[in-house]
Design an enzyme around this catalytic site. Structure first.
Site, PDB file in Angstrom:
ATOM      1  N   HIS A 121       0.620  -1.406  -0.020  1.00  0.00           N
ATOM      2  CA  HIS A 121       0.016  -0.229  -0.234  1.00  0.00           C
ATOM      3  C   HIS A 121       0.839   1.718  -0.304  1.00  0.00           C
ATOM      4  CE1 HIS A 121      -0.118   0.936   4.605  1.00  0.00           C
ATOM      5  NE2 HIS A 121       0.542  -0.661   4.593  1.00  0.00           N
ATOM      6  N   ASP A 123      -0.051   4.454   0.572  1.00  0.00           N
ATOM      7  CA  ASP A 123      -0.562   5.216   2.259  1.00  0.00           C
ATOM      8  C   ASP A 123       0.411   4.999   3.192  1.00  0.00           C
ATOM      9  OD1 ASP A 123      -1.958   3.009   1.863  1.00  0.00           O
ATOM     10  OD2 ASP A 123      -3.548   3.522   3.752  1.00  0.00           O
ATOM     11  N   ASP A 156       6.543   0.938   6.679  1.00  0.00           N
ATOM     12  CA  ASP A 156       5.295   0.355   6.514  1.00  0.00           C
ATOM     13  C   ASP A 156       3.967   1.510   5.474  1.00  0.00           C
ATOM     14  OD1 ASP A 156       2.672  -0.747   6.580  1.00  0.00           O
ATOM     15  OD2 ASP A 156       2.080   0.908   8.677  1.00  0.00           O
ATOM     16  N   GLU A 190      -5.101   1.552   2.672  1.00  0.00           N
ATOM     17  CA  GLU A 190      -5.023   0.466   3.921  1.00  0.00           C
ATOM     18  C   GLU A 190      -4.877   1.237   5.412  1.00  0.00           C
ATOM     19  OE1 GLU A 190      -3.698  -2.741   6.654  1.00  0.00           O
ATOM     20  OE2 GLU A 190      -2.784  -0.664   5.942  1.00  0.00           O
ATOM     21  N   GLU A 191      -4.123   1.906   5.411  1.00  0.00           N
ATOM     22  CA  GLU A 191      -3.943   2.335   6.999  1.00  0.00           C
ATOM     23  C   GLU A 191      -6.241   2.748   7.881  1.00  0.00           C
ATOM     24  OE1 GLU A 191      -1.860   2.291   8.806  1.00  0.00           O
ATOM     25  OE2 GLU A 191       0.048   1.704   7.533  1.00  0.00           O
ATOM     26  N   ASP A 217       1.147 -10.627   1.283  1.00  0.00           N
ATOM     27  CA  ASP A 217       0.293  -9.393   1.316  1.00  0.00           C
ATOM     28  C   ASP A 217       2.038  -9.174   2.178  1.00  0.00           C
ATOM     29  OD1 ASP A 217       0.044  -6.892   1.298  1.00  0.00           O
ATOM     30  OD2 ASP A 217      -2.183  -6.991   2.413  1.00  0.00           O
ATOM     31  N   HIS A 461       4.509   3.287  12.275  1.00  0.00           N
ATOM     32  CA  HIS A 461       3.324   3.933  13.219  1.00  0.00           C
ATOM     33  C   HIS A 461       4.077   5.026  13.949  1.00  0.00           C
ATOM     34  CE1 HIS A 461      -0.323   1.553  11.797  1.00  0.00           C
ATOM     35  NE2 HIS A 461       0.447   1.140  10.542  1.00  0.00           N
TER      36      HIS A 461
END
Ligand SMILES: [Zn+2]
Length: 488
Positions: A121, A123, A156, A190-191, A217, A461
């Protein structure tokens, strides 16, 4: 007589223990050794790192609703990817879904074979304003320094997006033509659940009647040391994803003046209910994916744990006790529930007539949001507390097999690219975009080929998100090798 009985009991116990020892000794290992070294394939790691670093400079932050600034950043990122990996974009069919998500399809020579879908992803999560001064390099600076590629998204998961594109670009430049198709599917939300990105791609492929041989994934990695076995390198390939379900608790009881408080009020009843939720222990589920996990981990563990896992018929309480001793392993075997929001009251001398809370649960494999709601109702055991679903809910995913070519191929590739790893089928307690691809394949795995020490993993994160350059090189080499093996 008493001595004889004692002797019989002792001999019976000894026989049981010997049987347990034999079962542990002959427990078959599920680990496989690397059969061959990966075919060498040259690529320029410095240039690859710079391309990843550049992608981290685009502020493709996932947020609620449409955001013009983020929209422009996504389009700039698309353009950067197109320029950086020209052969992939030239030779693939490129389609945009949900406005910002990308699907690149390189069709195989044999059209009858199902393709492999690699996911990632584009984002990223926002950077907290209060944390910016604790970043050693600017969060959206995107630099290669001190052996790391720095920036939000480095772990991520723009490294997956760029790593897959780099691998495919290198293969295409070398003249590789896959027999089986390779699809790259990159979501943009995705987030925040993937409802517009991955869901749109999933719906598009489903409508076309596409079935994938395998889906890979994010959602697992190589931990050092391992959380389960404690071994130096533990590769966790997640075969299942827990569900997600939040519930709202509402309590309505007439309030009044705080100078004359009744025995109970909306707040006290709600607090009692929230406490019961937090202390409720769901039934452990040792069958299905957890049995697979223990089957792979058992032979790699110390004497007592191996003995217990090999003898679940008698040692189940020991295994449950061991897993339950830490929140990071307890959540693998059962549904979890915790109160995350409380709201009540507006003035210090008024007893409110309404109090509410949000409880977040992660249903384990074999349960559903509805079965969890019923269990919470029983745990709270108070008719004055109304429980209703809140927000989006997902049942746990299907569990993919550990006894199939796809899983073995992954296991072999891991053995080729990491030094003496233990492979464990994992249970993902968080969520990924794969939930939108559930109908496309029975073989859905979640694994990023990267070795991460715990302190680096905290950057996900968090602050100072960065990936070691040599680990990024390993990812690219892994993806090239695996793409070739899965599609030749
Ligand atoms: Zn992610």
């Amino acid at each position: 007589m008493f001595v004889e009985v004692l002797l019989i009991v002792f001999m019976a116990l000894a026989a049981v223990f010997i049987l347990m020892l034999l079962r542990a000794a002959y427990m078959p290992t599920k680990q496989i050794a690397s059969k061959k070294a990966p075919e060498p394939m040259e690529f320029d790691l410095d240039a690859a790192s710079e391309k990843l670093a550049a992608s981290l400079r685009f502020r493709t932050v996932s947020g609620a609703g449409f955001d013009e600034e983020a929209e422009a950043e996504f389009l700039k990122l698309h353009e950067h990817l197109r320029k950086s990996y020209p052969n992939v974009f030239l030779k693939s069919e490129v389609t945009v879904h949900g406005g910002r998500s990308l699907l690149l399809r390189l069709f195989g020579k044999d059209k009858t074979l199902k393709p492999v879908i690699f996911m990632g992803h584009m984002d990223v999560v926002p950077v907290e304003a209060s944390s910016t001064d604790r970043w050693l390099k600017p969060a959206f600076g995107g630099t290669v320094e001190e052996g790391f590629i720095w920036g939000r998204g480095a772990l991520d998961c723009k490294h997956v997006v760029s790593g897959l594109l780099e691998a495919m670009e290198t293969l295409l430049v070398s003249g590789y033509e896959p027999v089986r198709g390779i699809y790259l599917a990159f979501g943009h939300d995705e987030e925040t659940g993937g409802a517009n990105g991955a869901a749109a791609i999933g719906t598009f492929l489903e409508a076309e009647g596409t079935k994938a041989w395998m889906v890979l994934d994010e959602g697992g990695k190589v931990d050092c040391p391992g959380h389960i076995t404690g071994r130096p390198l533990e590769a966790v390939v997640s075969i299942v994803e827990k569900g997600f379900a939040s519930f709202r608790l509402d309590v309505d009881i007439p309030g009044g003046h705080s100078a004359r408080p009744p025995k109970e009020n909306a707040i006290s009843v709600l607090i009692k209910a929230a406490d019961r939720v937090n202390n409720h222990v769901f039934t452990p589920r040792l069958k299905g994916p957890l049995a697979d996990l223990l089957g792979f981990a058992g032979t790699e563990m110390g004497f007592w744990k191996r003995l217990a896992i090999a003898n679940m018929w008698i040692a189940k309480p020991f295994v449950v006790g061991w897993l339950g001793s830490s929140p990071s392993t307890d959540c693998l075997m059962r549904t979890t529930a915790v109160t995350t929001i409380l709201k009540a009251g507006m003035k210090d001398n008024v007893i409110p007539s309404h109090a509410e809370a949000i409880v977040n649960t992660r249903p384990a494999f074999g349960e559903t949001p509805e079965s969890v709601r019923c269990e919470l109702e029983r745990a709270i055991c108070d008719k004055r507390v109304k429980i209703t679903a809140s927000g989006h809910q997902h049942t746990p995913s299907n569990a993919s097999s550990v006894d199939c070519d796809q899983f073995r191929l992954l296991q072999e590739a891991i053995a080729r690219h990491f030094e003496d790893p233990v492979v464990i089928p994992g249970i993902l307690t968080g969520g990924t975009d794969t939930k939108h691809y559930a109908n496309l394949s029975d073989a859905v795995y979640r694994f990023i080929p990267i070795k991460l020490a715990h302190e680096l993993a905290e950057g996900v994160h968090g602050i100072n998100e960065r990936i070691p350059v040599d680990e990024y090189g390993r990812m690219i080499a892994f993806y090239m090798d695996f793409m070739r093996e899965a599609t030749r």
